[in-house]
Structure formats: structure tokens, C-alpha cells
Design a protein around this motif. Sequence first.
Motif, PDB file in Angstrom:
ATOM      1  N   ASP A  27     -44.349  51.122 -21.698  1.00 39.62           N
ATOM      2  CA  ASP A  27     -43.219  51.473 -22.138  1.00 39.62           C
ATOM      3  C   ASP A  27     -42.403  50.138 -22.367  1.00 39.62           C
ATOM      4  O   ASP A  27     -41.762  49.926 -23.505  1.00 39.62           O
ATOM      5  CB  ASP A  27     -42.520  52.259 -20.922  1.00 39.62           C
ATOM      6  CG  ASP A  27     -42.915  53.499 -21.150  1.00 39.62           C
ATOM      7  OD1 ASP A  27     -43.746  54.074 -21.887  1.00 39.62           O
ATOM      8  OD2 ASP A  27     -42.681  54.402 -19.981  1.00 39.62           O
TER       9      ASP A  27
ATOM     10  N   TYR B 165     -43.377  47.152 -23.245  1.00 40.95           N
ATOM     11  CA  TYR B 165     -44.274  46.476 -24.360  1.00 40.95           C
ATOM     12  C   TYR B 165     -43.632  47.259 -25.719  1.00 40.95           C
ATOM     13  O   TYR B 165     -43.186  46.351 -26.675  1.00 40.95           O
ATOM     14  CB  TYR B 165     -45.781  46.583 -24.350  1.00 40.95           C
ATOM     15  CG  TYR B 165     -46.365  45.848 -25.301  1.00 40.95           C
ATOM     16  CD1 TYR B 165     -46.549  44.355 -25.311  1.00 40.95           C
ATOM     17  CD2 TYR B 165     -46.981  46.769 -26.481  1.00 40.95           C
ATOM     18  CE1 TYR B 165     -47.247  43.767 -26.351  1.00 40.95           C
ATOM     19  CE2 TYR B 165     -47.439  46.132 -27.602  1.00 40.95           C
ATOM     20  CZ  TYR B 165     -47.553  44.669 -27.580  1.00 40.95           C
ATOM     21  OH  TYR B 165     -48.484  43.893 -28.705  1.00 40.95           O
ATOM     22  N   ARG B 166     -43.688  48.527 -25.639  1.00 44.45           N
ATOM     23  CA  ARG B 166     -43.212  49.386 -26.890  1.00 44.45           C
ATOM     24  C   ARG B 166     -41.753  49.039 -26.994  1.00 44.45           C
ATOM     25  O   ARG B 166     -41.178  48.660 -28.051  1.00 44.45           O
ATOM     26  CB  ARG B 166     -43.463  50.603 -26.732  1.00 44.45           C
ATOM     27  CG  ARG B 166     -45.145  51.025 -26.777  1.00 44.45           C
ATOM     28  CD  ARG B 166     -45.299  52.379 -26.750  1.00 44.45           C
ATOM     29  NE  ARG B 166     -46.613  52.600 -26.730  1.00 44.45           N
ATOM     30  CZ  ARG B 166     -47.414  53.721 -26.241  1.00 44.45           C
ATOM     31  NH1 ARG B 166     -46.679  54.590 -25.402  1.00 44.45           N
ATOM     32  NH2 ARG B 166     -48.592  53.956 -26.358  1.00 44.45           N
TER      33      ARG B 166
ATOM     34  N   GLY C 117     -41.033  45.744 -28.559  1.00 42.60           N
ATOM     35  CA  GLY C 117     -41.283  45.729 -29.973  1.00 42.60           C
ATOM     36  C   GLY C 117     -41.540  44.416 -30.508  1.00 42.60           C
ATOM     37  O   GLY C 117     -41.273  44.098 -31.823  1.00 42.60           O
TER      38      GLY C 117
END
Length: 168
Positions: free
Chosen positions: A67, A69-70, A73
Amino acid sequence: MINFNKDVMPLKNKFYRLALRVLHNHEEAQDVTQETLIRLWRRSETLANADEAEALGLTICHNLAIDTYRREGRDHDNLDDDQINLADTALSPLETISRNQQRQLLLKQINTLPDRQKYVLQLRDIEGLSYKKIADALNMSEEQVKINLFRARQALKNSFKNKERDGL
């Protein structure tokens, strides 16, 4: 019921290494590790044993890291030997140089693997977890864990064979 200090706190380094493998950033990995420990603390009264705490902790850590890491972005640099502190025993200077070169090559090759293979390799070969714990932590079947581990090891093996053949 588990004893948090005895059963969970010794796992914090495993959580950190998993988060670091996903995030490639020390500060973010520390934050994810801290949040993992907080969430385990909140659930500590419902956990039956240390194995259950470890599996749940790895799942929480992995999900938080993904989460993060996403959410960030952005691309992170690959891990290098400076970021993963691998202790050496007393070695001669030549052995130390050779071992450092081998580590750098191994880390570079691991970083080229697909994410699932990287995580499975980390949890099995570095952390020493069972297939079941890895499957639970990564939300996959034990067969998928074995397949990903086999493929990761084969890719590393082939990479090193090619390097030796090419004289590198």
C-alpha cells in the motif's frame, strides 16, 4: 494468548527486511514495521500462539508495504549491499572483497526478479519461513509459493551460469 515482548518483538527485524525488500527505502520500511507492530499489539489478546502472530504480522507488513509503495507512486532505487546489513565473520581482506562482490551481484540479480519471486525468496531462503507461513503472508497457495521459489532460484542459477560462462 501470546506474550508480545517474547513472541512478537523478536520478529520486528523480519518485518523490517520484508518491508525493505518491497519499498527499497529505510524510513518507509521502519514506518511499516512500526505500524505492523502496533496492529499486532492491538490484536495480541486474540492471537493463540507465536506462529499465528508471525503469519499475521507478515501479512500485515506485506500489505502495508505494498500500500505504501502504491501510494507513493514512485520508483525506488534497487537495494544494494549498503542497505542490507549482512554480517561477515572474520575474513581476510581478499575474502571480504570477493564476498562483497558476490553479494552485490546476487542482490543485483535478485532485484531483477518479479516481485512475487523476490518476496518468496526473501521469506523462504533468507527468513527461513515455512511454505505455509509464506502462503498465508502473501495470500497465495503453498503450490504457488513453491513454484515462485523454484522459478526464482532457477533464474538466479541461470544468471550465475551465464556470468561464469561470460567470465564475469
